[in-house]
Design a protein around this motif. Structure first.
Motif, short mmCIF file in Angstrom:
data_model
loop_
_atom_site.label_atom_id
_atom_site.label_comp_id
_atom_site.label_asym_id
_atom_site.label_seq_id
_atom_site.Cartn_x
_atom_site.Cartn_y
_atom_site.Cartn_z
N LEU A 329 0.82 -1.21 0.00
CA LEU A 329 0.00 0.00 0.00
C LEU A 329 0.85 1.26 0.00
N ALA A 330 1.97 1.23 0.74
CA ALA A 330 2.82 2.43 0.86
C ALA A 330 3.77 2.59 -0.32
N GLY A 331 4.10 1.48 -1.00
CA GLY A 331 5.05 1.56 -2.11
C GLY A 331 6.49 1.65 -1.67
N ARG A 332 6.79 1.24 -0.40
CA ARG A 332 8.15 1.30 0.13
C ARG A 332 8.47 0.00 0.85
N PRO A 333 9.73 -0.45 0.81
CA PRO A 333 10.08 -1.71 1.46
C PRO A 333 10.25 -1.58 2.96
N PHE A 334 9.89 -2.64 3.69
CA PHE A 334 10.13 -2.76 5.12
C PHE A 334 9.60 -1.59 5.94
N VAL A 335 8.30 -1.32 5.79
CA VAL A 335 7.65 -0.31 6.62
C VAL A 335 6.60 -0.94 7.52
N GLY A 336 6.33 -2.24 7.36
CA GLY A 336 5.34 -2.93 8.18
C GLY A 336 5.95 -3.47 9.46
N PRO A 337 5.26 -4.40 10.13
CA PRO A 337 5.77 -4.94 11.40
C PRO A 337 7.16 -5.56 11.29
N ALA A 338 7.42 -6.33 10.24
CA ALA A 338 8.74 -6.94 10.07
C ALA A 338 9.80 -5.87 9.88
N GLY A 339 9.48 -4.84 9.12
CA GLY A 339 10.43 -3.75 8.91
C GLY A 339 10.71 -2.97 10.18
N GLN A 340 9.67 -2.76 11.00
CA GLN A 340 9.86 -2.05 12.25
C GLN A 340 10.72 -2.86 13.22
N LEU A 341 10.52 -4.19 13.22
CA LEU A 341 11.37 -5.05 14.06
C LEU A 341 12.81 -5.01 13.56
N PHE A 342 12.99 -5.06 12.24
CA PHE A 342 14.34 -4.96 11.68
C PHE A 342 15.01 -3.66 12.09
N ASP A 343 14.28 -2.54 12.00
CA ASP A 343 14.85 -1.24 12.37
C ASP A 343 15.32 -1.24 13.82
N ARG A 344 14.49 -1.81 14.71
CA ARG A 344 14.85 -1.80 16.13
C ARG A 344 16.09 -2.65 16.39
N LEU A 345 16.11 -3.87 15.86
CA LEU A 345 17.25 -4.75 16.11
C LEU A 345 18.50 -4.26 15.40
N THR A 440 20.97 -14.70 6.84
CA THR A 440 20.34 -14.60 8.16
C THR A 440 18.86 -14.90 8.03
N LEU A 441 18.15 -14.82 9.14
CA LEU A 441 16.72 -15.07 9.16
C LEU A 441 15.97 -13.86 8.64
N HIS A 442 14.71 -14.07 8.27
CA HIS A 442 13.87 -12.94 7.91
C HIS A 442 13.16 -12.46 9.17
N PRO A 443 13.08 -11.13 9.40
CA PRO A 443 12.45 -10.65 10.64
C PRO A 443 11.00 -11.11 10.80
N SER A 444 10.30 -11.40 9.69
CA SER A 444 8.93 -11.89 9.83
C SER A 444 8.89 -13.25 10.53
N TYR A 445 9.98 -14.04 10.40
CA TYR A 445 10.05 -15.32 11.10
C TYR A 445 10.04 -15.09 12.60
N LEU A 446 10.75 -14.06 13.05
CA LEU A 446 10.80 -13.76 14.48
C LEU A 446 9.41 -13.42 15.02
N LEU A 447 8.60 -12.77 14.19
CA LEU A 447 7.26 -12.40 14.62
C LEU A 447 6.34 -13.60 14.74
N ARG A 448 6.67 -14.68 14.00
CA ARG A 448 5.79 -15.86 14.00
C ARG A 448 6.16 -16.89 15.05
N VAL A 449 7.34 -16.77 15.68
CA VAL A 449 7.75 -17.77 16.66
C VAL A 449 6.82 -17.71 17.87
N PRO A 450 6.09 -18.80 18.19
CA PRO A 450 5.08 -18.73 19.27
C PRO A 450 5.68 -18.80 20.67
#
Length: 478
Positions: A329-345, A440-450
Protein backbone atom coordinates in the motif's frame (compact mmCIF):
# COMPACT_ATOMS: atom_id res chain seq x y z
CA UNK A 1 7.60 37.59 1.75
CA UNK A 2 10.23 35.89 -0.41
CA UNK A 3 9.27 35.38 -4.08
CA UNK A 4 10.96 32.49 -5.88
CA UNK A 5 10.52 32.38 -9.67
CA UNK A 6 11.38 28.96 -11.08
CA UNK A 7 12.29 28.38 -14.74
CA UNK A 8 10.12 26.12 -16.89
CA UNK A 9 13.13 23.97 -17.83
CA UNK A 10 15.24 21.99 -15.36
CA UNK A 11 12.55 22.91 -12.85
CA UNK A 12 13.24 20.13 -10.35
CA UNK A 13 16.90 21.10 -9.96
CA UNK A 14 15.99 24.77 -9.65
CA UNK A 15 13.44 23.97 -6.93
CA UNK A 16 16.01 21.92 -5.00
CA UNK A 17 18.53 24.79 -5.09
CA UNK A 18 15.93 27.33 -4.02
CA UNK A 19 14.50 25.14 -1.26
CA UNK A 20 18.01 24.44 0.10
CA UNK A 21 18.74 28.16 0.26
CA UNK A 22 15.41 29.02 1.86
CA UNK A 23 15.79 26.27 4.44
CA UNK A 24 19.30 27.40 5.30
CA UNK A 25 17.92 30.91 5.93
CA UNK A 26 15.05 29.43 7.99
CA UNK A 27 12.39 31.03 5.78
CA UNK A 28 9.08 29.34 6.80
CA UNK A 29 6.68 27.98 4.17
CA UNK A 30 4.18 30.81 4.68
CA UNK A 31 6.93 33.30 3.92
CA UNK A 32 7.56 32.05 0.37
CA UNK A 33 5.64 32.77 -2.83
CA UNK A 34 6.51 30.29 -5.57
CA UNK A 35 6.17 31.23 -9.23
CA UNK A 36 6.68 29.03 -12.29
CA UNK A 37 7.80 29.81 -15.83
CA UNK A 38 10.45 32.49 -15.27
CA UNK A 39 13.72 32.88 -17.12
CA UNK A 40 16.61 30.85 -15.72
CA UNK A 41 18.46 33.97 -14.62
CA UNK A 42 15.55 35.06 -12.41
CA UNK A 43 15.48 32.21 -9.89
CA UNK A 44 14.99 34.53 -6.92
CA UNK A 45 12.72 37.45 -7.86
CA UNK A 46 13.64 38.87 -4.45
CA UNK A 47 17.37 38.62 -3.86
CA UNK A 48 18.32 36.21 -1.04
CA UNK A 49 20.50 37.16 1.89
CA UNK A 50 23.62 35.10 2.62
CA UNK A 51 22.66 31.88 4.38
CA UNK A 52 23.93 31.15 7.88
CA UNK A 53 22.20 27.83 8.66
CA UNK A 54 23.37 24.30 8.12
CA UNK A 55 22.03 21.79 5.70
CA UNK A 56 19.10 19.50 6.51
CA UNK A 57 19.59 15.88 5.46
CA UNK A 58 16.59 14.25 3.84
CA UNK A 59 15.92 10.69 2.76
CA UNK A 60 16.20 9.41 -0.79
CA UNK A 61 12.43 8.87 -0.65
CA UNK A 62 11.84 12.62 -0.36
CA UNK A 63 14.37 13.45 -3.09
CA UNK A 64 12.65 11.06 -5.51
CA UNK A 65 9.23 12.37 -4.49
CA UNK A 66 10.25 15.98 -5.14
CA UNK A 67 11.83 15.08 -8.49
CA UNK A 68 8.50 13.71 -9.71
CA UNK A 69 6.11 16.23 -8.10
CA UNK A 70 7.97 19.21 -9.59
CA UNK A 71 6.66 18.10 -13.00
CA UNK A 72 3.04 18.03 -11.81
CA UNK A 73 0.65 20.63 -13.22
CA UNK A 74 -0.80 21.80 -9.88
CA UNK A 75 0.32 25.40 -9.14
CA UNK A 76 0.74 24.63 -5.41
CA UNK A 77 3.17 21.73 -5.94
CA UNK A 78 6.29 23.70 -4.97
CA UNK A 79 4.67 25.08 -1.82
CA UNK A 80 3.46 21.60 -0.81
CA UNK A 81 6.97 20.17 -1.24
CA UNK A 82 8.63 22.96 0.70
CA UNK A 83 6.10 22.65 3.53
CA UNK A 84 6.95 18.96 3.83
CA UNK A 85 10.68 19.68 3.63
CA UNK A 86 10.30 22.20 6.45
CA UNK A 87 8.58 19.58 8.61
CA UNK A 88 11.28 16.97 7.92
CA UNK A 89 13.76 18.96 9.96
CA UNK A 90 11.78 18.08 13.12
CA UNK A 91 9.65 15.12 11.97
CA UNK A 92 12.10 12.76 10.26
CA UNK A 93 9.62 9.87 10.22
CA UNK A 94 6.79 11.79 8.56
CA UNK A 95 7.62 10.25 5.14
CA UNK A 96 6.59 6.84 6.48
CA UNK A 97 3.36 8.06 8.09
CA UNK A 98 0.59 6.58 5.94
CA UNK A 99 -2.02 8.70 7.72
CA UNK A 100 -0.36 12.05 7.05
CA UNK A 101 -2.58 14.03 4.64
CA UNK A 102 0.24 16.14 3.18
CA UNK A 103 2.42 13.12 2.39
CA UNK A 104 -0.58 11.24 0.97
CA UNK A 105 -1.40 14.14 -1.34
CA UNK A 106 2.17 14.39 -2.62
CA UNK A 107 2.32 10.61 -3.15
CA UNK A 108 -0.89 10.87 -5.18
CA UNK A 109 0.67 13.64 -7.28
CA UNK A 110 3.84 11.60 -7.76
CA UNK A 111 1.81 8.63 -8.95
CA UNK A 112 -0.14 10.84 -11.35
CA UNK A 113 3.09 12.13 -12.92
CA UNK A 114 4.49 8.61 -13.38
CA UNK A 115 1.16 7.45 -14.84
CA UNK A 116 1.21 10.36 -17.30
CA UNK A 117 4.78 9.50 -18.33
CA UNK A 118 3.73 5.90 -18.88
CA UNK A 119 0.81 7.00 -21.06
CA UNK A 120 3.13 9.18 -23.11
CA UNK A 121 5.46 6.26 -23.76
CA UNK A 122 2.52 4.04 -24.69
CA UNK A 123 0.38 6.37 -26.80
CA UNK A 124 2.77 8.77 -28.54
CA UNK A 125 2.86 8.10 -32.31
CA UNK A 126 5.67 9.31 -34.59
CA UNK A 127 5.05 10.24 -38.23
CA UNK A 128 7.88 10.41 -40.75
CA UNK A 129 8.51 13.90 -42.15
CA UNK A 130 11.74 13.42 -44.10
CA UNK A 131 13.48 10.27 -45.39
CA UNK A 132 16.02 11.89 -47.71
CA UNK A 133 18.96 12.52 -45.36
CA UNK A 134 21.40 10.17 -43.64
CA UNK A 135 19.08 10.05 -40.62
CA UNK A 136 15.33 9.74 -41.04
CA UNK A 137 13.25 12.46 -39.37
CA UNK A 138 10.00 12.02 -37.47
CA UNK A 139 7.58 14.20 -35.55
CA UNK A 140 4.88 13.52 -32.95
CA UNK A 141 2.21 15.46 -31.08
CA UNK A 142 1.14 14.63 -27.53
CA UNK A 143 -1.10 16.33 -24.96
CA UNK A 144 0.06 15.34 -21.46
CA UNK A 145 -1.68 16.26 -18.23
CA UNK A 146 1.55 17.38 -16.57
CA UNK A 147 4.88 18.97 -17.55
CA UNK A 148 6.45 15.62 -18.47
CA UNK A 149 7.97 16.29 -21.91
CA UNK A 150 11.35 17.22 -20.42
CA UNK A 151 11.76 14.30 -17.98
CA UNK A 152 10.50 11.85 -20.63
CA UNK A 153 12.93 13.05 -23.31
CA UNK A 154 15.77 10.76 -22.18
CA UNK A 155 13.56 7.68 -22.60
CA UNK A 156 12.73 8.55 -26.20
CA UNK A 157 16.38 9.38 -26.91
CA UNK A 158 17.39 5.89 -25.75
CA UNK A 159 14.55 4.16 -27.58
CA UNK A 160 14.80 6.11 -30.85
CA UNK A 161 18.45 7.12 -30.88
CA UNK A 162 18.96 6.11 -34.53
CA UNK A 163 16.70 8.84 -35.93
CA UNK A 164 16.05 12.56 -35.54
CA UNK A 165 12.69 13.55 -34.10
CA UNK A 166 10.53 16.27 -32.64
CA UNK A 167 7.94 15.76 -29.91
CA UNK A 168 5.61 18.74 -29.67
CA UNK A 169 3.29 19.37 -26.73
CA UNK A 170 1.32 22.47 -25.69
CA UNK A 171 3.81 23.03 -22.86
CA UNK A 172 7.20 22.00 -24.27
CA UNK A 173 8.78 20.91 -27.56
CA UNK A 174 11.63 18.38 -27.52
CA UNK A 175 14.09 18.24 -30.43
CA UNK A 176 16.45 15.29 -30.89
CA UNK A 177 19.04 15.73 -33.62
CA UNK A 178 22.33 13.90 -34.15
CA UNK A 179 22.05 12.38 -30.69
CA UNK A 180 21.49 15.65 -28.82
CA UNK A 181 18.34 16.75 -26.94
CA UNK A 182 17.21 20.36 -27.12
CA UNK A 183 14.15 21.96 -25.51
CA UNK A 184 11.96 24.69 -26.97
CA UNK A 185 8.67 26.34 -25.96
CA UNK A 186 5.39 24.52 -26.53
CA UNK A 187 3.35 25.04 -29.64
CA UNK A 188 -0.07 24.35 -31.19
CA UNK A 189 -0.61 20.99 -32.83
CA UNK A 190 1.47 20.92 -36.07
CA UNK A 191 -0.07 19.73 -39.37
CA UNK A 192 1.39 16.20 -39.41
CA UNK A 193 0.66 14.25 -42.58
CA UNK A 194 -0.26 10.57 -42.63
CA UNK A 195 2.48 8.08 -43.49
CA UNK A 196 2.81 4.34 -44.09
CA UNK A 197 3.36 3.74 -40.38
CA UNK A 198 -0.26 4.63 -39.60
CA UNK A 199 -1.52 1.67 -41.63
CA UNK A 200 1.05 -0.53 -39.91
CA UNK A 201 -0.16 0.58 -36.46
CA UNK A 202 -3.78 -0.12 -37.43
CA UNK A 203 -2.94 -3.56 -38.83
CA UNK A 204 -0.96 -4.42 -35.70
CA UNK A 205 -3.75 -3.23 -33.41
CA UNK A 206 -6.39 -5.24 -35.29
CA UNK A 207 -4.26 -8.37 -34.97
CA UNK A 208 -3.62 -8.08 -31.23
CA UNK A 209 -7.24 -7.16 -30.43
CA UNK A 210 -8.80 -10.11 -28.57
CA UNK A 211 -12.61 -9.95 -28.83
CA UNK A 212 -13.03 -12.75 -26.27
CA UNK A 213 -11.44 -10.58 -23.57
CA UNK A 214 -13.07 -7.29 -24.48
CA UNK A 215 -13.99 -5.09 -21.52
CA UNK A 216 -14.81 -1.65 -22.85
CA UNK A 217 -14.60 0.21 -19.53
CA UNK A 218 -11.29 -1.43 -18.66
CA UNK A 219 -9.93 -0.60 -22.12
CA UNK A 220 -10.97 3.04 -21.77
CA UNK A 221 -9.36 3.14 -18.33
CA UNK A 222 -6.02 1.92 -19.70
CA UNK A 223 -6.37 3.82 -22.99
CA UNK A 224 -8.40 6.96 -22.15
CA UNK A 225 -10.46 8.38 -24.99
CA UNK A 226 -8.66 11.73 -24.87
CA UNK A 227 -5.60 10.02 -26.42
CA UNK A 228 -7.53 8.42 -29.27
CA UNK A 229 -7.58 11.45 -31.57
CA UNK A 230 -3.77 11.28 -31.92
CA UNK A 231 -3.56 7.47 -32.35
CA UNK A 232 -4.17 6.18 -35.90
CA UNK A 233 -5.24 2.72 -34.72
CA UNK A 234 -8.00 4.23 -32.56
CA UNK A 235 -10.12 4.72 -35.69
CA UNK A 236 -10.55 0.94 -35.82
CA UNK A 237 -11.86 0.63 -32.25
CA UNK A 238 -15.61 1.19 -32.94
CA UNK A 239 -15.58 -1.44 -35.69
CA UNK A 240 -13.66 -3.92 -33.52
CA UNK A 241 -16.07 -3.44 -30.61
CA UNK A 242 -19.12 -3.86 -32.86
CA UNK A 243 -17.81 -7.14 -34.28
CA UNK A 244 -16.32 -8.50 -31.05
CA UNK A 245 -19.17 -10.86 -30.13
CA UNK A 246 -19.28 -12.51 -33.58
CA UNK A 247 -15.50 -12.89 -33.68
CA UNK A 248 -15.44 -14.37 -30.16
CA UNK A 249 -17.98 -17.04 -31.20
CA UNK A 250 -15.87 -17.81 -34.27
CA UNK A 251 -12.78 -18.19 -32.09
CA UNK A 252 -14.65 -20.59 -29.79
CA UNK A 253 -15.65 -22.79 -32.70
CA UNK A 254 -12.06 -22.88 -33.99
CA UNK A 255 -10.39 -23.31 -30.59
CA UNK A 256 -8.25 -26.45 -30.07
CA UNK A 257 -8.72 -28.81 -27.17
CA UNK A 258 -7.21 -27.74 -23.85
CA UNK A 259 -3.53 -28.50 -23.40
CA UNK A 260 -2.47 -30.92 -20.62
CA UNK A 261 -1.90 -29.35 -17.23
CA UNK A 262 1.87 -29.82 -17.46
CA UNK A 263 2.02 -28.09 -20.84
CA UNK A 264 0.04 -25.19 -19.42
CA UNK A 265 2.49 -24.94 -16.50
CA UNK A 266 5.46 -24.93 -18.89
CA UNK A 267 3.82 -22.21 -20.96
CA UNK A 268 3.35 -20.07 -17.84
CA UNK A 269 6.98 -20.58 -16.81
CA UNK A 270 8.19 -19.61 -20.28
CA UNK A 271 6.15 -16.41 -20.11
CA UNK A 272 7.92 -15.58 -16.85
CA UNK A 273 11.43 -16.00 -18.30
CA UNK A 274 13.23 -12.64 -18.08
CA UNK A 275 14.26 -11.02 -21.34
CA UNK A 276 17.77 -9.78 -22.01
CA UNK A 277 16.81 -6.13 -22.33
CA UNK A 278 19.46 -3.80 -20.86
CA UNK A 279 18.81 -2.32 -17.44
CA UNK A 280 18.30 1.47 -17.14
CA UNK A 281 21.30 3.51 -16.11
CA UNK A 282 19.84 5.17 -12.99
CA UNK A 283 17.69 4.18 -10.04
CA UNK A 284 14.91 6.61 -10.95
CA UNK A 285 14.79 5.23 -14.53
CA UNK A 286 14.88 1.67 -13.17
CA UNK A 287 11.97 2.43 -10.85
CA UNK A 288 9.94 3.95 -13.66
CA UNK A 289 10.51 0.84 -15.78
CA UNK A 290 9.67 -1.46 -12.86
CA UNK A 291 6.29 0.26 -12.43
CA UNK A 292 5.25 -1.37 -15.72
CA UNK A 293 6.67 -4.84 -14.97
CA UNK A 294 4.67 -7.84 -16.23
CA UNK A 295 7.40 -10.49 -15.95
CA UNK A 296 5.25 -12.73 -13.75
CA UNK A 297 1.53 -12.90 -12.83
CA UNK A 298 2.02 -11.19 -9.44
CA UNK A 299 1.59 -7.71 -10.98
CA UNK A 300 -2.07 -8.45 -11.70
CA UNK A 301 -3.29 -8.27 -8.10
CA UNK A 302 -0.67 -6.16 -6.33
CA UNK A 303 -1.39 -2.48 -5.68
CA UNK A 304 1.98 -1.38 -7.04
CA UNK A 305 5.56 -2.46 -7.51
CA UNK A 306 7.79 -1.93 -4.46
CA UNK A 307 11.38 -1.26 -5.41
CA UNK A 308 14.43 -0.75 -3.24
CA UNK A 309 15.46 2.49 -1.56
CA UNK A 310 18.62 3.86 -0.04
CA UNK A 311 21.85 5.64 -1.00
CA UNK A 312 23.22 5.00 -4.50
CA UNK A 313 26.67 4.37 -2.99
CA UNK A 314 25.46 2.18 -0.09
CA UNK A 315 28.15 -0.35 0.95
CA UNK A 316 25.44 -2.70 2.28
CA UNK A 317 22.42 -4.06 0.42
CA UNK A 318 19.70 -5.67 2.55
CA UNK A 319 17.48 -8.12 0.63
CA UNK A 320 14.22 -9.50 2.02
CA UNK A 321 11.57 -11.74 0.50
CA UNK A 322 8.75 -9.60 -0.91
CA UNK A 323 6.57 -6.62 0.08
CA UNK A 324 3.94 -7.26 2.71
CA UNK A 325 0.46 -5.77 2.97
CA UNK A 326 1.63 -2.41 4.31
CA UNK A 327 4.57 -2.18 1.91
CA UNK A 328 2.23 -2.91 -1.01
CA UNK A 329 0.00 0.00 0.00
CA UNK A 330 2.82 2.43 0.86
CA UNK A 331 5.05 1.56 -2.11
CA UNK A 332 8.15 1.30 0.13
CA UNK A 333 10.08 -1.71 1.46
CA UNK A 334 10.13 -2.76 5.12
CA UNK A 335 7.65 -0.31 6.62
CA UNK A 336 5.34 -2.93 8.18
CA UNK A 337 5.77 -4.94 11.40
CA UNK A 338 8.74 -6.94 10.07
CA UNK A 339 10.43 -3.75 8.91
CA UNK A 340 9.86 -2.05 12.25
CA UNK A 341 11.37 -5.05 14.06
CA UNK A 342 14.34 -4.96 11.68
CA UNK A 343 14.85 -1.24 12.37
CA UNK A 344 14.85 -1.80 16.13
CA UNK A 345 17.25 -4.75 16.11
CA UNK A 346 19.50 -3.09 13.52
CA UNK A 347 19.80 -0.02 15.73
CA UNK A 348 20.69 -2.23 18.70
CA UNK A 349 23.32 -3.96 16.56
CA UNK A 350 24.86 -0.68 15.41
CA UNK A 351 23.65 -1.04 11.84
CA UNK A 352 22.36 2.21 10.28
CA UNK A 353 19.46 1.43 7.92
CA UNK A 354 19.66 4.91 6.37
CA UNK A 355 23.13 4.02 5.04
CA UNK A 356 21.97 0.72 3.50
CA UNK A 357 20.04 0.02 0.31
CA UNK A 358 16.97 -1.99 1.34
CA UNK A 359 15.06 -4.06 -1.20
CA UNK A 360 13.30 -7.40 -1.79
CA UNK A 361 13.96 -10.41 -3.99
CA UNK A 362 10.38 -10.15 -5.33
CA UNK A 363 8.91 -6.72 -6.03
CA UNK A 364 5.14 -7.45 -5.99
CA UNK A 365 3.03 -8.61 -3.03
CA UNK A 366 1.76 -12.20 -3.34
CA UNK A 367 -1.29 -12.88 -1.22
CA UNK A 368 -4.50 -14.86 -0.80
CA UNK A 369 -7.67 -12.78 -0.12
CA UNK A 370 -9.49 -13.84 3.04
CA UNK A 371 -12.43 -11.57 3.75
CA UNK A 372 -11.06 -8.05 4.11
CA UNK A 373 -7.57 -9.35 4.86
CA UNK A 374 -4.78 -10.26 2.44
CA UNK A 375 -2.82 -13.27 3.67
CA UNK A 376 0.85 -13.44 2.65
CA UNK A 377 1.89 -16.27 0.34
CA UNK A 378 5.48 -17.29 -0.29
CA UNK A 379 6.60 -16.65 -3.90
CA UNK A 380 7.47 -19.76 -5.87
CA UNK A 381 10.74 -20.44 -7.69
CA UNK A 382 9.41 -19.20 -11.04
CA UNK A 383 8.32 -15.88 -9.56
CA UNK A 384 11.67 -15.46 -7.78
CA UNK A 385 13.53 -16.17 -11.03
CA UNK A 386 11.32 -13.78 -13.01
CA UNK A 387 11.97 -10.97 -10.53
CA UNK A 388 15.69 -11.69 -10.22
CA UNK A 389 16.29 -9.42 -13.24
CA UNK A 390 15.21 -6.38 -11.19
CA UNK A 391 17.33 -7.38 -8.19
CA UNK A 392 20.38 -7.86 -10.43
CA UNK A 393 19.72 -4.48 -12.05
CA UNK A 394 19.66 -2.86 -8.59
CA UNK A 395 22.90 -4.66 -7.68
CA UNK A 396 24.63 -3.41 -10.82
CA UNK A 397 23.66 0.18 -9.97
CA UNK A 398 24.44 0.07 -6.22
CA UNK A 399 27.54 -2.18 -6.39
CA UNK A 400 27.33 -3.10 -2.67
CA UNK A 401 30.38 -4.39 -0.81
CA UNK A 402 28.18 -6.82 1.17
CA UNK A 403 24.67 -8.21 0.78
CA UNK A 404 22.58 -9.22 3.81
CA UNK A 405 20.14 -11.91 2.60
CA UNK A 406 17.20 -12.24 5.01
CA UNK A 407 15.29 -15.49 4.62
CA UNK A 408 15.14 -18.41 2.19
CA UNK A 409 13.70 -16.47 -0.75
CA UNK A 410 16.52 -13.90 -0.69
CA UNK A 411 19.05 -16.72 -0.36
CA UNK A 412 17.53 -18.50 -3.37
CA UNK A 413 17.66 -15.38 -5.53
CA UNK A 414 21.26 -14.52 -4.60
CA UNK A 415 22.94 -17.93 -4.17
CA UNK A 416 20.71 -20.28 -6.17
CA UNK A 417 19.17 -22.15 -3.24
CA UNK A 418 17.11 -21.28 -0.19
CA UNK A 419 17.37 -24.71 1.45
CA UNK A 420 18.65 -25.10 5.02
CA UNK A 421 18.53 -21.42 5.91
CA UNK A 422 18.49 -22.14 9.67
CA UNK A 423 21.83 -24.01 9.41
CA UNK A 424 23.33 -21.52 6.97
CA UNK A 425 22.45 -18.34 8.88
CA UNK A 426 25.42 -16.40 10.20
CA UNK A 427 27.67 -17.64 7.36
CA UNK A 428 29.08 -15.91 4.30
CA UNK A 429 28.48 -17.18 0.78
CA UNK A 430 29.06 -15.64 -2.66
CA UNK A 431 26.99 -14.52 -5.63
CA UNK A 432 27.92 -15.49 -9.19
CA UNK A 433 30.02 -12.31 -9.51
CA UNK A 434 31.76 -13.05 -6.16
CA UNK A 435 29.94 -10.47 -4.02
CA UNK A 436 29.87 -11.70 -0.38
CA UNK A 437 26.42 -12.60 0.98
CA UNK A 438 25.74 -12.89 4.70
CA UNK A 439 22.75 -15.19 5.30
CA UNK A 440 20.34 -14.60 8.16
CA UNK A 441 16.72 -15.07 9.16
CA UNK A 442 13.87 -12.94 7.91
CA UNK A 443 12.45 -10.65 10.64
CA UNK A 444 8.93 -11.89 9.83
CA UNK A 445 10.05 -15.32 11.10
CA UNK A 446 10.80 -13.76 14.48
CA UNK A 447 7.26 -12.40 14.62
CA UNK A 448 5.79 -15.86 14.00
CA UNK A 449 7.75 -17.77 16.66
CA UNK A 450 5.08 -18.73 19.27
CA UNK A 451 7.36 -19.77 22.14
CA UNK A 452 8.79 -16.87 24.18
CA UNK A 453 12.14 -18.57 24.81
CA UNK A 454 12.53 -19.58 21.16
CA UNK A 455 11.56 -16.07 20.08
CA UNK A 456 14.21 -14.52 22.34
CA UNK A 457 16.83 -16.94 20.99
CA UNK A 458 15.89 -16.15 17.39
CA UNK A 459 16.17 -12.42 18.11
CA UNK A 460 19.63 -12.94 19.63
CA UNK A 461 20.75 -14.85 16.53
CA UNK A 462 19.34 -12.21 14.21
CA UNK A 463 20.91 -9.37 16.22
CA UNK A 464 24.24 -11.18 16.13
CA UNK A 465 24.05 -11.48 12.36
CA UNK A 466 23.29 -7.76 12.05
CA UNK A 467 26.25 -6.97 14.31
CA UNK A 468 28.42 -9.19 12.11
CA UNK A 469 27.27 -7.26 9.05
CA UNK A 470 27.96 -3.90 10.72
CA UNK A 471 31.45 -5.01 11.79
CA UNK A 472 32.23 -6.35 8.30
CA UNK A 473 31.20 -3.07 6.69
CA UNK A 474 33.28 -1.09 9.20
CA UNK A 475 36.36 -3.19 8.33
CA UNK A 476 35.97 -3.58 4.56
CA UNK A 477 33.87 -0.73 3.11
CA UNK A 478 36.50 1.97 3.40
Amino acid sequence: MRTVALPDTDTAAAWRDAARELLAERIPPDGVLWQYGAAESDLFATAPTPSTGGRTRVSRAFVDLAEAVCWHAEPERFARLYALLWRLADERSVMTDRGDAAVAKLREMEKSVYRDMHKMKAFLRFREIDATGSRRRFAAWFEPQHHIAEPSAAFFARRFGDMDWIIATPDRTVHFKDGEIALAPGQPRPPLLKDATEQLWTTYFRNIFNPARLKVKAMQSEMPRRYWKNMPEAAAIPDLIAGAEARAREMQRAAPTLAPARAAKITEQLSMTPTDTPAPGSLSALHQEAANCTRCPLHRNATQVVVGEGPRDAPLMVVGEQPGDQEDLAGRPFVGPAGQLFDRLAEEAGLDRDKAFVTNAVKHFKFQPRGKRRIHQKPDAGEVQACRWWLEAERRLIKPKLILAMGATAAMSLTGTGAGIMKRRGTFERTEDDTPVLLTLHPSYLLRVPNAAAKAAAERDFRADLTLAADWIARNAA
